[in-house]
Design a protein around this motif. Sequence first.
Motif, PDB file in Angstrom:
ATOM      1  N   ASN A   1       0.798  -1.222   0.000  1.00 51.62           N
ATOM      2  CA  ASN A   1       0.000   0.000   0.000  1.00 51.62           C
ATOM      3  C   ASN A   1       0.836   1.280   0.000  1.00 51.62           C
ATOM      4  OD1 ASN A   1       0.871  -0.288   2.621  1.00 51.62           O
ATOM      5  ND2 ASN A   1      -1.078   0.264   3.547  1.00 51.62           N
ATOM      6  N   ARG A   2       2.132   1.129  -0.168  1.00 49.59           N
ATOM      7  CA  ARG A   2       2.993   2.312  -0.307  1.00 49.59           C
ATOM      8  C   ARG A   2       4.270   1.890  -1.019  1.00 49.59           C
ATOM      9  NH1 ARG A   2       5.682   5.858   4.571  1.00 49.59           N
ATOM     10  NH2 ARG A   2       6.433   7.571   3.265  1.00 49.59           N
ATOM     11  N   ILE A   3       4.732   2.740  -1.924  1.00 44.14           N
ATOM     12  CA  ILE A   3       5.997   2.515  -2.627  1.00 44.14           C
ATOM     13  C   ILE A   3       6.719   3.857  -2.689  1.00 44.14           C
ATOM     14  CG2 ILE A   3       7.106   1.813  -4.788  1.00 44.14           C
ATOM     15  CD1 ILE A   3       4.513   0.221  -5.430  1.00 44.14           C
ATOM     16  N   ILE A   4       7.985   3.843  -2.294  1.00 41.94           N
ATOM     17  CA  ILE A   4       8.817   5.041  -2.380  1.00 41.94           C
ATOM     18  C   ILE A   4       9.985   4.723  -3.300  1.00 41.94           C
ATOM     19  CG2 ILE A   4      10.253   6.713  -1.146  1.00 41.94           C
ATOM     20  CD1 ILE A   4       8.666   5.995   1.398  1.00 41.94           C
ATOM     21  N   ILE A   5      10.177   5.562  -4.317  1.00 46.49           N
ATOM     22  CA  ILE A   5      11.291   5.392  -5.245  1.00 46.49           C
ATOM     23  C   ILE A   5      12.221   6.585  -5.092  1.00 46.49           C
ATOM     24  CG2 ILE A   5      11.988   5.165  -7.666  1.00 46.49           C
ATOM     25  CD1 ILE A   5       9.133   4.116  -8.215  1.00 46.49           C
ATOM     26  N   THR A   6      13.503   6.302  -4.903  1.00 47.66           N
ATOM     27  CA  THR A   6      14.507   7.355  -4.768  1.00 47.66           C
ATOM     28  C   THR A   6      15.586   7.131  -5.808  1.00 47.66           C
ATOM     29  OG1 THR A   6      14.081   7.376  -2.385  1.00 47.66           O
ATOM     30  CG2 THR A   6      16.048   8.556  -3.170  1.00 47.66           C
ATOM     31  N   GLU A   7      15.802   8.137  -6.642  1.00 48.54           N
ATOM     32  CA  GLU A   7      16.838   8.068  -7.662  1.00 48.54           C
ATOM     33  C   GLU A   7      18.146   8.628  -7.104  1.00 48.54           C
ATOM     34  OE1 GLU A   7      15.396   9.993 -11.210  1.00 48.54           O
ATOM     35  OE2 GLU A   7      13.989   8.380 -11.618  1.00 48.54           O
ATOM     36  N   PRO A   8      19.267   8.310  -7.738  1.00 44.15           N
ATOM     37  CA  PRO A   8      20.562   8.761  -7.221  1.00 44.15           C
ATOM     38  C   PRO A   8      20.722  10.278  -7.192  1.00 44.15           C
ATOM     39  CG  PRO A   8      20.822   7.594  -9.304  1.00 44.15           C
ATOM     40  CD  PRO A   8      19.404   7.458  -8.904  1.00 44.15           C
ATOM     41  N   ASN A   9      19.959  10.999  -8.000  1.00 42.72           N
ATOM     42  CA  ASN A   9      20.033  12.463  -8.003  1.00 42.72           C
ATOM     43  C   ASN A   9      19.228  13.083  -6.860  1.00 42.72           C
ATOM     44  OD1 ASN A   9      17.387  12.121  -8.819  1.00 42.72           O
ATOM     45  ND2 ASN A   9      17.688  12.970 -10.859  1.00 42.72           N
ATOM     46  N   GLY A  10      18.616  12.239  -6.022  1.00 44.28           N
ATOM     47  CA  GLY A  10      17.841  12.718  -4.884  1.00 44.28           C
ATOM     48  C   GLY A  10      16.359  12.870  -5.170  1.00 44.28           C
ATOM     49  N   MET A  11      15.959  12.755  -6.424  1.00 41.23           N
ATOM     50  CA  MET A  11      14.538  12.849  -6.768  1.00 41.23           C
ATOM     51  C   MET A  11      13.813  11.655  -6.157  1.00 41.23           C
ATOM     52  SD  MET A  11      12.834  13.398 -10.536  1.00 41.23           S
ATOM     53  CE  MET A  11      13.755  14.902 -10.816  1.00 41.23           C
ATOM     54  N   GLU A  12      12.649  11.937  -5.559  1.00 40.39           N
ATOM     55  CA  GLU A  12      11.908  10.881  -4.870  1.00 40.39           C
ATOM     56  C   GLU A  12      10.418  11.028  -5.144  1.00 40.39           C
ATOM     57  OE1 GLU A  12      12.964   9.502  -0.732  1.00 40.39           O
ATOM     58  OE2 GLU A  12      11.070  10.525  -0.299  1.00 40.39           O
ATOM     59  N   ILE A  13       9.749   9.901  -5.243  1.00 40.16           N
ATOM     60  CA  ILE A  13       8.290   9.902  -5.339  1.00 40.16           C
ATOM     61  C   ILE A  13       7.761   8.902  -4.315  1.00 40.16           C
ATOM     62  CG2 ILE A  13       8.159   8.197  -7.215  1.00 40.16           C
ATOM     63  CD1 ILE A  13       5.745  10.040  -8.223  1.00 40.16           C
ATOM     64  N   ASP A  14       6.719   9.318  -3.610  1.00 35.17           N
ATOM     65  CA  ASP A  14       6.104   8.526  -2.558  1.00 35.17           C
ATOM     66  C   ASP A  14       4.655   8.292  -2.979  1.00 35.17           C
ATOM     67  OD1 ASP A  14       5.119   7.423  -0.211  1.00 35.17           O
ATOM     68  OD2 ASP A  14       5.921   8.988   1.094  1.00 35.17           O
ATOM     69  N   MET A  15       4.306   7.024  -3.225  1.00 34.17           N
ATOM     70  CA  MET A  15       2.970   6.670  -3.692  1.00 34.17           C
ATOM     71  C   MET A  15       2.254   5.829  -2.643  1.00 34.17           C
ATOM     72  SD  MET A  15       4.256   5.658  -7.470  1.00 34.17           S
ATOM     73  CE  MET A  15       5.746   4.987  -6.779  1.00 34.17           C
TER      74      MET A  15
END
Length: 168
Positions: A16-30
């Motif tokens: 029920n939750r997924i967080i993706i963090t890229e190496p450039n620091g960009m993040e999305i929290d779903m």
Amino acid sequence: QTAAFNFDIKDTASVNRIIITEPNGMEIDMVRDGKVWTRSNGECIQYQLVNSMLDAAFNIRFKGYVPENAVKTVSNRMATVGTKVQFFVNGEWHKTWFLGSSTPDHYGTYMLVESAEYGKSDLPVIMEIKGMKGIISPRFFADPRRWECTNIFGYEPNEISTITVKHT
């Protein structure tokens, strides 16, 4: 050093939750509320992209070991340009994937996994998605512009009278 293979999530309906963090620091929290996925701030996202990630989580499998002479290079590259994907089940952190680059033949992806049950593996392995030839990492990105809803797909075809496309 140990390699772990417990990447799969068989009960993806409980994610029920997924967080993706890229190496450039960009993040999305779903987050998911019932059957609806949104960004944690409530913004609409394209649900089919989430389904693609959950399909990967269900069908991921071990493909092979990283050759011994490449482990250090692969590990260093993953530490600097790897993508981190955190999966939460029923509100609790469940598992984290660390995605590296693709293998030279592009039929696998270098990955590490961490879970509460087994801890974090310290040796990368090569993973693939069952029934698919190709790399895994394009399914996982944090750029919010790529997640934005287009809203056009929320309409029934008979509700649309005109569409205007603007190329700025």
